[in-house]
Every structure is written in structure tokens, then in C-alpha cells.
Scaffold this motif. Structure first.
Motif, PDB file in Angstrom:
ATOM      1  N   ARG A   1       1.090  -0.965   0.019  1.00 25.60           N
ATOM      2  CA  ARG A   1      -0.162  -0.477  -0.574  1.00 25.60           C
ATOM      3  C   ARG A   1       0.350   1.221   0.104  1.00 25.60           C
ATOM      4  NH1 ARG A   1      -4.297   0.352   4.788  1.00 25.60           N
ATOM      5  NH2 ARG A   1      -5.157  -1.817   2.907  1.00 25.60           N
ATOM      6  N   ARG A   2       0.805   1.973  -0.958  1.00 22.20           N
ATOM      7  CA  ARG A   2       1.467   3.830  -1.070  1.00 22.20           C
ATOM      8  C   ARG A   2       1.120   4.511  -0.411  1.00 22.20           C
ATOM      9  NH1 ARG A   2       0.749   5.558  -5.329  1.00 22.20           N
ATOM     10  NH2 ARG A   2       2.617   6.904  -5.519  1.00 22.20           N
ATOM     11  N   THR A   3       1.448   5.806   0.524  1.00 29.43           N
ATOM     12  CA  THR A   3       0.843   6.653   1.173  1.00 29.43           C
ATOM     13  C   THR A   3       1.894   7.761  -0.208  1.00 29.43           C
ATOM     14  OG1 THR A   3       1.747   7.268   2.421  1.00 29.43           O
ATOM     15  CG2 THR A   3       0.098   5.430   2.792  1.00 29.43           C
ATOM     16  N   SER A   4       0.930   9.010  -0.162  1.00 27.97           N
ATOM     17  CA  SER A   4       1.237  10.271   0.006  1.00 27.97           C
ATOM     18  C   SER A   4       2.894  10.182   0.556  1.00 27.97           C
ATOM     19  CB  SER A   4       0.366  11.049  -0.375  1.00 27.97           C
ATOM     20  OG  SER A   4      -0.440  11.612   0.421  1.00 27.97           O
ATOM     21  N   GLU A   5       3.045  10.061   2.191  1.00 28.24           N
ATOM     22  CA  GLU A   5       3.717  10.719   2.824  1.00 28.24           C
ATOM     23  C   GLU A   5       5.040   9.313   2.560  1.00 28.24           C
ATOM     24  OE1 GLU A   5      -0.369  12.000   4.494  1.00 28.24           O
ATOM     25  OE2 GLU A   5       0.900  10.363   3.977  1.00 28.24           O
ATOM     26  N   LEU A   6       5.058   8.056   2.197  1.00 29.11           N
ATOM     27  CA  LEU A   6       5.723   7.315   2.065  1.00 29.11           C
ATOM     28  C   LEU A   6       6.105   7.763   0.123  1.00 29.11           C
ATOM     29  CD1 LEU A   6       4.302   3.904   2.764  1.00 29.11           C
ATOM     30  CD2 LEU A   6       6.349   5.511   4.289  1.00 29.11           C
TER      31      LEU A   6
END
Length: 374
Positions: free
Chosen positions: A101-106
């Protein structure tokens, strides 16, 4: 004056450098600020290697590669949506999937997506995973490594990642920690058959590729931890494999390294018993209970420590006075300076204050020449 490459080689050979090498992992700090447009004005548009040189540090050189892999008779597909990356391994006897799962923070920080679903989910999946392991092939990529080593030049010495041992590979890559231990209890025979297969495959096919490679600094294994791989499990499932591997690597003049970004407090002796020569990104208090003093008292100069600076002490939340006290104490602990590379565990993070990174370099100039005075 020695170069950082020469210092690294001297330490790998049990000799003393002219001064303690200062080689932290600056990549995530640089990438996060570059992506956010918040690099210090002086460094706007600079390459990472140029910033490292300007700060008087070497390069961690972690991108060397000595082999590639291919999985025969297995179709591997990857699907993407806004947040998920789903990988499927399709074999003649069934399939397994994983999901990240990607996040904008990562993404902004340049950190890989979080894996939230592992391939091993049911008892039936074990045969599929064993098929994948059995059909994985290793191909030397020595030319690629030699070109990378030449690119690094005098700034450092390549550290080559070569995967993990069977037990932690099973926990981290295939099953996940919680699920993996539950399966070890519920399906002991299936788990141990998989572990034996991974060990045999790596012993017969991977070890020779590593041993005959031009690389010397071999990273094999990561994140062994007092809670996740406690002494009893370490002795049963990690030490026998690792000791056998280390014997082969030492016959070929290799230095076997563990990525110790974890709490090592109860397993310090186990690293040595398992044949490791170095721990890198070695994490210490206040991030974890393990201290640098504990490690030095346990290992002496028998284990090379690459670390010493917990990332949090470079951040604004950590008082300046306490930072100075920590650094003063550090030089006393590592004196006279054998078997030690100064680094940051695990990375210099985005919140790190550049002035403190610069201060480390200043202190090293003042106190880091060999032999260090306690």
C-alpha cells in the motif's frame, strides 16, 4: 591521508585506519527534502554524492549487485491502482499474491510502500511457495558490480545485499511475523520443510555465486530482533545456517554483515556465534534498549560496528546539550577506535538538523584521529 575506501578496507582486514570513517546513510534525508523542495539553499540542485563530499563524509554505497534472479515456469504479474500494488505468482500448482500500500507521505519521503498482505495465507499456499523457491535461478552480475565499484571510487566501498537467511526470509518475506509464528506452531512440518528447502537452495546455488564474486562486503540478513528472533529461536533456526554460510564466505575472504536496525540487546552474543563480522546501521539507545556500551563490552573488536549515532539525536526534539553529551560519550566508548565506522542508525531522517550533521563532522575532525583518547 587515507581515503574512505582505504579506511573501510583497513577495518575489514582488522587493521587501524588513520581516523574513524564517517559514513552515514544520507539518501532518505536528501530524497525527502529534494521531493519537498526544502533542501538547504546551498544544496539546491546538488547530487547526493556531492553533498556527502561537501559534508566530509563517505558514501554508504548500498546499490552494488552481484546477481540477478529469474523464476522459471512462474508467471509474475503486478497490478497498480491509486494506493495498492498487487503482485501475483502463478505456478502450475496454484498461485499466491501479495499487496503493498502506497501513501503520499511514503512517496514524498522516498520510502518503499508498506506490504500489508504476504503471499503465505493458508496451509495450501506452502506448496506453491516451495515451488517458487525451488524454481528460482541465480545469475552472476559481476560486470555490473565492478562498474558500480569503479563509480564509487575512493568515496567508500560497496555493501552488497544478498537476501536473508531461511527463517527471517520466511517471517519477513513470505508469511509475516505474527502469521509466521502461528503457522510455525500449527503447521510445524510445513514450515520446517520450507525452511530446509530455502537453506538447501541458497547453499547449493546462491552461496557459490556470492563466494566467487568480486564483492567482499556481503550483507545477508536484516532486522534480527530480541523480540522477533529471540535467543531460543535464533539458536534453533538462524545460527546453524548462518555459521555454515560464514565459514564458506570466510574461505573466500568475504566480510559477512547484518543489517542491525533493531533491538539487539538479548542476542548480541548470537551475532558472533552465527559468524557475522559486522553489524551495520547498528541501532542503539534511546531508540532501543540496546546500548553502544553493551555491544562493545560483548564483542570487543571481534565485531565491526557501523553506526553509533541514533537518528533521533540529530533532530530538533532532542536537546542540543544532550546531543553534545552523547557525542562526547561516544568517543570514549569506541576508543581507541578499532573495528568502528561512524554512521547513523538507520538513516539520517528528514527532520534531522543539518547543523548537527555538520557538527558530527567537526567533532570527528577534533577527536576522531586514531588512536582516539578515551
Amino acid at each position: 591521508m587515507m581515503t574512505n575506501r582505504e579506511r573501510m578496507l583497513a577495518i575489514m582486514e582488522g587493521k587501524s585506519p588513520d581516523r574513524i570513517p564517517w559514513i552515514p546513510r544520507l539518501l532518505l534525508w536528501w530524497l525527502a527534502h529534494k521531493n519537498a523542495g526544502t533542501l538547504p539553499e546551498k544544496y539546491e540542485g546538488w547530487r547526493l554524492r556531492d553533498i556527502e563530499r561537501d559534508l566530509g563524509m563517505g558514501t554508504a554505497a548500498r546499490d552494488g549487485r552481484i546477481f540477478t534472479t529469474r523464476c522459471k515456469n512462474v508467471e509474475i504479474t503486478t497490478q497498480y491502482d491509486d494506493r495498492n500494488i498487487i503482485t501475483e505468482w502463478v505456478t502450475p500448482i496454484g498461485s499466491v499474491t501479495s499487496r503493498k500500500r502506497r501513501t503520499s507521505e511514503l512517496d514524498l519521503a522516498g520510502i518503499a510502500p508498506l506490504e500489508v498482505e504476504k503471499p503465505l495465507k493458508t496451509a495450501e499456499d506452502y506448496d506453491v511457495v516451495m515451488y517458487i523457491v525451488e524454481n528460482t535461478e541465480y545469475y552472476p552480475a559481476y560486470d555490473e558490480y565492478e562498474a558500480y565499484e569503479e563509480e564509487i571510487g575512493d568515496d567508500g566501498y560497496p555493501l552488497v545485499a544478498t537476501g536473508d537467511g531461511p527463517f527471517h526470509s520466511y517471517l519477513e518475506k513470505w508469511a509475516g511475523y505474527e502469521h509466521g509464528y502461528l503457522d510455525l506452531y500449527d503447521y510445524t512440518d510445513k514450515v520446517e520443510r520450507l525452511l530446509d528447502l530455502i537453506a538447501q537452495k541458497q547453499r547449493e546455488e546462491l552461496w557459490p555465486v556470492i563466494a566467487n564474486s568480486p564483492a567482499r562486503l556481503i550483507l545477508h540478513g536484516a532486522h534480527y530482533d530480541t523480540q522477533i528472533t529471540p535467543p531460543r529461536m535464533f539458536e534453533k533456526y538462524i545460527t546453524p545456517y548462518n555459521k555454515a554460510m560464514s565459514d564458506v564466505m570466510h574461505e573466500h575472504n568475504k566480510v559477512l554483515v547484518h543489517h542491525a536496525d533493531s533491538d539487539s540487546s538479548d542476542i548480541l552474543t548470537h551475532f558472533k556465534d552465527a559468524g557475522y563480522d559486522m553489524v551495520e546501521c547498528f541501532t542503539t539507545a534511546p531508540l532501543v534498549p540496546c546500548t553502544l556500551e553493551m555491544a562493545r563490552e560483548t564483542w570487543g573488536n571481534d565485531m565491526i560496528i557501523w553506526g553509533g549515532i541514533p537518528s533521533i539525536i540529530l533532530e530538533e526534539s532532542y536537546p542540543e546539550e544532550e546531543f553534545e553529551k552523547y557525542m562526547d560519550k561516544l568517543f570514549g566508548i569506541i576508543a581507541p577506535g578499532d573495528a568502528f565506522i561512524l554512521g547513523v542508525a538507520d538513516n539520517v531522517t528528514m527532520p534531522a538538523i543539518l547543523s548537527r550533521v555538520e557538527r558530527v563532522g567537526e567533532l570527528l575532525e577534533q577527536h576522531g584521529k586514531y588512536p582516539i583518547q578515551a
